[in-house]
Design an enzyme around this catalytic site. Structure first.
Site, PDB file in Angstrom:
ATOM      1  N   SER A 112       2.211   2.354 -10.826  1.00 50.75           N
ATOM      2  CA  SER A 112       3.678   3.032  -9.626  1.00 50.75           C
ATOM      3  C   SER A 112       4.307   3.687 -10.352  1.00 50.75           C
ATOM      4  CB  SER A 112       4.375   1.672  -9.555  1.00 50.75           C
ATOM      5  OG  SER A 112       5.610   2.003  -8.484  1.00 50.75           O
ATOM      6  N   TYR A 135       6.423   7.865  -5.531  1.00 48.89           N
ATOM      7  CA  TYR A 135       7.573   7.865  -5.035  1.00 48.89           C
ATOM      8  C   TYR A 135       8.616   9.128  -5.487  1.00 48.89           C
ATOM      9  CZ  TYR A 135       7.150   2.843  -3.863  1.00 48.89           C
ATOM     10  OH  TYR A 135       6.889   1.695  -3.334  1.00 48.89           O
ATOM     11  N   THR A 161       3.205   6.724  -1.339  1.00 52.24           N
ATOM     12  CA  THR A 161       3.541   5.932  -0.747  1.00 52.24           C
ATOM     13  C   THR A 161       4.295   6.299   0.551  1.00 52.24           C
ATOM     14  OG1 THR A 161       3.028   4.043  -2.271  1.00 52.24           O
ATOM     15  CG2 THR A 161       3.887   3.255  -0.880  1.00 52.24           C
ATOM     16  N   LYS A 258      -0.841   5.847   0.878  1.00 54.60           N
ATOM     17  CA  LYS A 258      -0.480   4.411   1.275  1.00 54.60           C
ATOM     18  C   LYS A 258       0.434   3.995   1.825  1.00 54.60           C
ATOM     19  CE  LYS A 258      -0.155   0.861  -2.075  1.00 54.60           C
ATOM     20  NZ  LYS A 258       1.749   0.096  -2.565  1.00 54.60           N
ATOM     21  N   HIS A 282       2.761  -2.775   2.286  1.00 53.74           N
ATOM     22  CA  HIS A 282       3.169  -3.099   0.735  1.00 53.74           C
ATOM     23  C   HIS A 282       3.193  -4.641   0.862  1.00 53.74           C
ATOM     24  CE1 HIS A 282       5.586  -0.159  -1.367  1.00 53.74           C
ATOM     25  NE2 HIS A 282       5.826  -1.333  -1.804  1.00 53.74           N
TER      26      HIS A 282
END
Ligand SMILES: Cc1cc2nc3c(=O)[nH]c(=O)nc-3n(C[C@H](O)[C@H](O)[C@H](O)COP(=O)(O)O)c2cc1C
Length: 379
Positions: A112, A135, A161, A258, A282
């Protein structure tokens, strides 16, 4: 630390219980909780109960083949470790520890953006492939810097994402004082400190690992993003379809989208150049009230399954769940909480045990189904 072996830890629920015993409430519930009334969180798991197997009996299956090819990677297992933020809060160097366990089992780890360990360190810790979840915290230039680092470090694919234009309301986090604990103001923190003191071993390990983290892969002009800024940073960095274009150019390798819930978005992702999509809500942590991922999987496979690899996550707690998702058309799955509980319960041993539980469940399930390989699973 609790004993993590095959007699004391039989299933993922056992790892969940051990994580609850080892972690302070605020950390355990950050893993365990979902958004708002947690309807989607529960539905993700429950949907698997509504799908029943149709086995072929009286078939001898001496060995089963779990190997799966995803994004050009030959994996020993049809499941990858999902991006889970803040793993370093669950265990010292948590992201590197989880990546190492994934590599040892022959599968991939997805790191992540919101991790406490440098991406280079995570890649170096594992013999297996790593993917980087992006992100856009801090803006495009900041993301580009991380992407360049991920490329240089040998990450295999970028996972974008798209379901986090704002952080979901995780009510348990609010009640546990997550926001107050991040202020670093002793008076504001005081009502919530007891949960740390109740877990002295965790606290000692956490402090020895550096204490409250920064996000070293989000390099803002004045240094790594501090831990407190997550909600605001996500809100300022919404990913839109157009971003896929420059992300693709900056990355130059495989891209995974995603957070797809519908056939419409799946087609958008394909049009934007995705190589794979993850049907994901999520883990029920964002928009509460969306359908369980297993329920929307067939619609999405029908729409784009011949164009891209369709993966699924959400609610996988047993190897049988993995099998059901593959039967309904997923090429592979991601697991989030299943390994995060393991990490919280006992670091690398816990993640290894989580992976082993899912692997051995899957082998047994395939033998009981009379099916020699995951590739042969179908409706
Ligand atoms: C504690 C936690 C943190 C997460 N952090 C991220 C993240 O930083 N980025 C992301 O794309 N997904 C994140 N997710 C979602 C997971 O990648 C995955 O979609 C979800 O966990 C799948 O559901 P499951 O936990 O039921 O397996 C997180 C999930 C959990 C449980």
């Amino acid at each position: 630390m609790a004993r993590i072996d095959s007699t004391s830890v039989v299933n993922i629920s056992d790892l969940r219980r051990l994580a609850q015993e080892r972690l302070p409430r605020v950390a355990f519930e950050y893993i365990d909780g979902g958004a708002e009334a947690e309807v989607t969180l529960r539905e993700n798991c429950r949907a698997f109960e509504d799908v029943v197997f149709r086995p072929r009996s009286a078939v001898k299956v001496p060995g089963v083949d779990l190997r799966t090819r995803v994004l050009g990677l030959d994996l020993e297992l049809p499941f990858l470790l999902a991006p889970v933020g803040s793993c370093r809060m669950f265990y010292p160097l948590g992201e590197a520890v989880a990546a190492r366990a994934a590599g040892a089992a022959g599968t991939a780890y997805i790191l992540s953006t919101l991790s406490g360990t440098r991406l280079e360190e995570v890649k170096a810790a594992t013999s297996g492939p790593c993917l980087y979840q992006v992100y856009l915290c801090g803006g495009h230039e900041v993301a580009k810097k991380a992407i360049a680092r991920a490329k240089a470090a040998g990450f295999h694919a970028l996972v974008v994402t798209i379901d986090t234009p704002v952080a979901g309301l995780r009510e348990r986090d609010v009640r546990n004082g997550t926001k107050e604990l991040l202020t670093r103001n002793p008076f504001t923190m005081l009502p919530y400190i007891g949960q740390f003191l109740a877990r002295p071993r965790w606290l000692a390990a956490f402090l020895a690992d550096g204490g409250l983290m920064k996000f070293p892969n989000v390099e803002l002009p004045d240094g790594p993003m501090p831990y407190a800024d997550v909600g605001a940073a996500l809100e300022q960095s919404v990913v839109v379809w157009d971003d896929l274009r420059w992300l693709r150019d900056a990355w130059g390798g495989p891209i995974v989208v995603k957070g797809v819930h519908t056939a419409d978005d799946a087609r958008q992702a394909v049009a934007a150049g995705a190589n794979a999509i993850v049907v994901s809500n999520h883990g029920g942590r964002q928009l509460d009230g969306v359908a369980a991922t297993l329920r929307v999987l067939p619609e999405i496979v029908a729409a784009v399954g011949d164009k891209v690899e369709v993966l699924l996550d959400g609610g996988i707690r047993r190897g049988g769940d993995v099998a059901k998702a593959l039967c309904l058309g997923a090429k592979g799955v991601l697991v989030g909480r299943a390994y995060a509980y393991g990490l919280g319960a006992g670091g690398e041993a816990g993640v290894r045990r989580a992976i082993e539980i899912l692997r051995s469940d899957l082998v047994r399930t395939l033998k009981l189904l009379g099916c020699p390989s995951v590739a042969a699973l179908d409706r």
